[in-house]
Design a protein around this motif. Structure first.
Motif, PDB file in Angstrom:
ATOM      1  N   GLY A 111      -7.863   2.954  19.225  1.00 57.28           N
ATOM      2  CA  GLY A 111      -8.408   1.638  19.516  1.00 57.28           C
ATOM      3  C   GLY A 111      -7.826   0.536  18.660  1.00 57.28           C
ATOM      4  O   GLY A 111      -8.316  -0.589  18.673  1.00 57.28           O
ATOM      5  N   ALA A 112      -6.786   0.842  17.891  1.00 57.52           N
ATOM      6  CA  ALA A 112      -6.185  -0.148  16.993  1.00 57.52           C
ATOM      7  C   ALA A 112      -4.672   0.051  16.958  1.00 57.52           C
ATOM      8  O   ALA A 112      -4.162   1.108  17.321  1.00 57.52           O
ATOM      9  N   THR A 113      -3.957  -0.974  16.520  1.00 54.27           N
ATOM     10  CA  THR A 113      -2.523  -0.834  16.320  1.00 54.27           C
ATOM     11  C   THR A 113      -2.275   0.032  15.089  1.00 54.27           C
ATOM     12  O   THR A 113      -3.148   0.159  14.220  1.00 54.27           O
ATOM     13  N   PRO A 114      -1.093   0.646  14.976  1.00 54.50           N
ATOM     14  CA  PRO A 114      -0.807   1.425  13.764  1.00 54.50           C
ATOM     15  C   PRO A 114      -0.998   0.606  12.495  1.00 54.50           C
ATOM     16  O   PRO A 114      -1.581   1.090  11.519  1.00 54.50           O
ATOM     17  N   TYR A 115      -0.521  -0.638  12.480  1.00 57.29           N
ATOM     18  CA  TYR A 115      -0.639  -1.471  11.279  1.00 57.29           C
ATOM     19  C   TYR A 115      -2.108  -1.706  10.922  1.00 57.29           C
ATOM     20  O   TYR A 115      -2.510  -1.547   9.761  1.00 57.29           O
ATOM     21  N   ALA A 116      -2.922  -2.069  11.931  1.00 54.01           N
ATOM     22  CA  ALA A 116      -4.328  -2.364  11.651  1.00 54.01           C
ATOM     23  C   ALA A 116      -5.062  -1.118  11.184  1.00 54.01           C
ATOM     24  O   ALA A 116      -5.883  -1.177  10.256  1.00 54.01           O
ATOM     25  N   TRP A 117      -4.776   0.030  11.804  1.00 51.11           N
ATOM     26  CA  TRP A 117      -5.472   1.261  11.427  1.00 51.11           C
ATOM     27  C   TRP A 117      -5.092   1.689  10.016  1.00 51.11           C
ATOM     28  O   TRP A 117      -5.962   2.043   9.202  1.00 51.11           O
ATOM     29  N   ILE A 118      -3.815   1.648   9.700  1.00 52.03           N
ATOM     30  CA  ILE A 118      -3.369   2.046   8.359  1.00 52.03           C
ATOM     31  C   ILE A 118      -3.933   1.097   7.310  1.00 52.03           C
ATOM     32  O   ILE A 118      -4.380   1.528   6.238  1.00 52.03           O
ATOM     33  N   THR A 119      -3.940  -0.195   7.605  1.00 54.92           N
ATOM     34  CA  THR A 119      -4.498  -1.160   6.652  1.00 54.92           C
ATOM     35  C   THR A 119      -5.975  -0.875   6.397  1.00 54.92           C
ATOM     36  O   THR A 119      -6.436  -0.903   5.250  1.00 54.92           O
ATOM     37  N   SER A 120      -6.729  -0.583   7.457  1.00 53.20           N
ATOM     38  CA  SER A 120      -8.160  -0.302   7.273  1.00 53.20           C
ATOM     39  C   SER A 120      -8.373   0.961   6.446  1.00 53.20           C
ATOM     40  O   SER A 120      -9.282   1.019   5.613  1.00 53.20           O
ATOM     41  N   GLN A 121      -7.521   1.967   6.634  1.00 52.96           N
ATOM     42  CA  GLN A 121      -7.649   3.196   5.853  1.00 52.96           C
ATOM     43  C   GLN A 121      -7.281   2.957   4.391  1.00 52.96           C
ATOM     44  O   GLN A 121      -7.880   3.544   3.477  1.00 52.96           O
ATOM     45  N   ARG A 122      -6.308   2.096   4.149  1.00 56.98           N
ATOM     46  CA  ARG A 122      -5.944   1.760   2.769  1.00 56.98           C
ATOM     47  C   ARG A 122      -7.074   1.012   2.076  1.00 56.98           C
ATOM     48  O   ARG A 122      -7.362   1.254   0.897  1.00 56.98           O
ATOM     49  N   VAL A 123      -7.710   0.096   2.789  1.00 57.61           N
ATOM     50  CA  VAL A 123      -8.848  -0.614   2.214  1.00 57.61           C
ATOM     51  C   VAL A 123      -9.973   0.372   1.901  1.00 57.61           C
ATOM     52  O   VAL A 123     -10.600   0.305   0.837  1.00 57.61           O
ATOM     53  N   ARG A 124     -10.216   1.309   2.821  1.00 58.17           N
ATOM     54  CA  ARG A 124     -11.277   2.288   2.601  1.00 58.17           C
ATOM     55  C   ARG A 124     -10.985   3.161   1.383  1.00 58.17           C
ATOM     56  O   ARG A 124     -11.871   3.456   0.583  1.00 58.17           O
ATOM     57  N   ARG A 125      -9.740   3.601   1.248  1.00 58.64           N
ATOM     58  CA  ARG A 125      -9.380   4.399   0.085  1.00 58.64           C
ATOM     59  C   ARG A 125      -9.516   3.577  -1.203  1.00 58.64           C
ATOM     60  O   ARG A 125      -9.964   4.088  -2.237  1.00 58.64           O
ATOM     61  N   ALA A 126      -9.146   2.307  -1.138  1.00 61.78           N
ATOM     62  CA  ALA A 126      -9.298   1.442  -2.305  1.00 61.78           C
ATOM     63  C   ALA A 126     -10.769   1.317  -2.701  1.00 61.78           C
ATOM     64  O   ALA A 126     -11.108   1.310  -3.893  1.00 61.78           O
TER      65      ALA A 126
END
Length: 321
Positions: A257-272
Motif C-alpha cells: 500500500g506504499a511506495t518503496p521509499y515511503a515504506w522504508i522511511t516509515s520502517q526507519r522511523v519506527r526503528r529509530a
C-alpha cells in the motif's frame, strides 16, 4: 496521558468493531508491563443493546460515562450493511459534542465516522471510513475532507479508521502516541497482530490487477528490515527479486500500500523510535543505525512523521536510565 476510555454503543452496534475497542483498551495487560486503562462500554440507556447481528449486549453505563473519558471509541452502529441514511440518536450527538468541547479525543471504527459527521465533528477535517462508504460519507457531509482508501486518519482530536481491522491499526497508533513504540508493540504482540501499519497505507479494494508470476515480496521485506542501515534503492531491491524497477515498484505498492521509499522511511522511523526509547545512543549514531545517514535527515523525517523531534520523543518515552 491516556488512562480512561469509553466505547459508545446503541441499537445496531457492530460486534467486531466494538470488539476492536474492547481488545485494544479493555484487557488488563499489566503482567506485560502495559498500563491498565479504565475501560467501560456505555450507551444512551443502561441495559440490553441489540447488535447488528441479532444478539444483545448488556450495557451498564449511560452517557454520563463519557464525561470522564480521555478517549471515546465509536464503533459502527447500523442495521444491515448500510449506515448511510440512518439517524444518530440526538442524545448521543449532544454527548459527543460536549466531550469534544472539553478536549476528549474521539476515534471512530469503520462506519462510526457517520456518527461523528452527524455530530458536526468532521467539518473541515480530514477523515476516512470503510472504502465501500467513503463516497457516501463525502456526499452526506460535504464539509468533511474525506480521504479514501487509507487505513486511518489522525486529525488531532478526531481519529477516523477504515473497515474492521484498520481500527486495530488506529488503536495501536493511539497506544504509540501515548506510551511509545515499546508499549504499542507489546499490546500488538498480545493481540498477535503487526505492531502498526501506517495510516497512509491503502485499504484493500477488490479490483482487476495485472497478472504477475512473482512470489510474494514478504521475504524481501524481512530482508529490508534487517538491512535498514544500508543504502536501499529501487534498482537494487528489484534486482534481488529479478524484476524490472517499474514492475517491482508496482508490485511493492500492491502488497504494502506504499511506495518503496515511503515504506522504508516509515520502517526507519519506527526503528529509530525503538532505539530512542531503549538506548542512550546519540541521535547521530541512531541516524546511521537506521539508514538515515546523519542527524539532520533523521530529525527531518522523524519530525514529519511523528510530530516530535527525536530528542523530544526520547524525553517523553525513554525507558532507559
Amino acid at each position: 496521558m491516556l488512562t480512561n476510555v469509553a466505547a459508545l454503543v446503541y441499537g445496531g452496534v457492530a460486534p467486531f468493531e466494538l470488539g476492536v475497542l474492547c481488545e485494544a483498551f479493555g484487557i488488563d495487560r499489566r503482567d506485560d508491563g502495559i498500563p491498565l486503562i479504565d475501560f467501560d462500554v456505555c450507551g444512551p440507556d443502561a441495559g440490553p443493546v441489540r447488535s447488528s447481528v441479532g444478539f444483545s449486549i448488556n450495557v451498564e453505563h449511560g452517557l454520563e460515562r463519557l464525561a470522564t473519558a480521555d478517549l471515546i471509541g465509536v464503533p459502527a452502529n447500523h442495521v444491515g450493511d448500510t449506515p448511510i441514511d440512518q439517524d444518530t440518536p440526538e442524545e448521543v450527538l449532544v454527548a459527543l459534542r460536549a466531550a469534544y468541547r472539553r478536549g476528549a479525543r474521539i476515534v471512530s471504527i469503520c462506519s462510526g465516522a457517520f456518527v461523528l459527521g452527524d455530530a458536526g465533528l468532521l467539518d473541515e477535517r480530514e477523515c476516512t471510513t470503510h472504502w465501500k462508504h467513503t463516497a457516501d460519507l463525502a456526499r452526506r457531509f460535504p464539509r468533511a475532507r474525506v480521504v479514501p482508501e487509507v487505513l486511518y486518519v489522525d486529525s488531532g482530536q478526531i481519529i477516523t479508521s477504515a473497515g474492521t481491522a484498520a481500527g486495530l491499526d488506529a488503536c495501536l497508533h493511539i497506544w504509540r502516541q501515548e506510551y511509545g513504540a515499546a508499549v504499542a508493540a507489546a499490546v500488538a504482540r498480545r493481540m498477535v497482530v503487526p505492531p502498526q501499519r501506517d495510516g497512509g497505507q491503502a485499504q484493500f479494494i477488490s479490483r482487476p490487477v495485472a497478472d504477475c508470476e512473482a512470489e510474494t515480496l514478504g521475504p524481501l521485506l524481512e530482508w529490508i528490515l534487517e538491512h535498514l542501515h544500508t543504502e536501499l534503492d529501487v534498482e537494487g531491491l528489484a534486482g534481488r527479486v529479478a524484476m524490472s524497477p517499474r514492475t517491482f515498484a508496482r508490485r511493492f505498492r500492491a502488497e504494502t500500500g506504499a511506495t518503496p521509499y515511503a515504506w522504508i522511511t516509515s520502517q526507519r522511523v519506527r526503528r529509530a523510535e525503538e532505539l530512542l526509547e531503549r538506548t542512550d545512543h546519540p541521535v547521530e549514531q541512531i541516524a546511521g543505525q537506521v539508514g538515515f545517514g546523519n542527524a539532520a535527515a533523521l530529525r527531518h523525517h522523524f519530525t514529519r512523521v511523528r510530530g516530535l523531534s527525536p530528542q523530544a520523543y526520547r524525553r517523553r518515552f525513554a525507558v532507559t536510565a
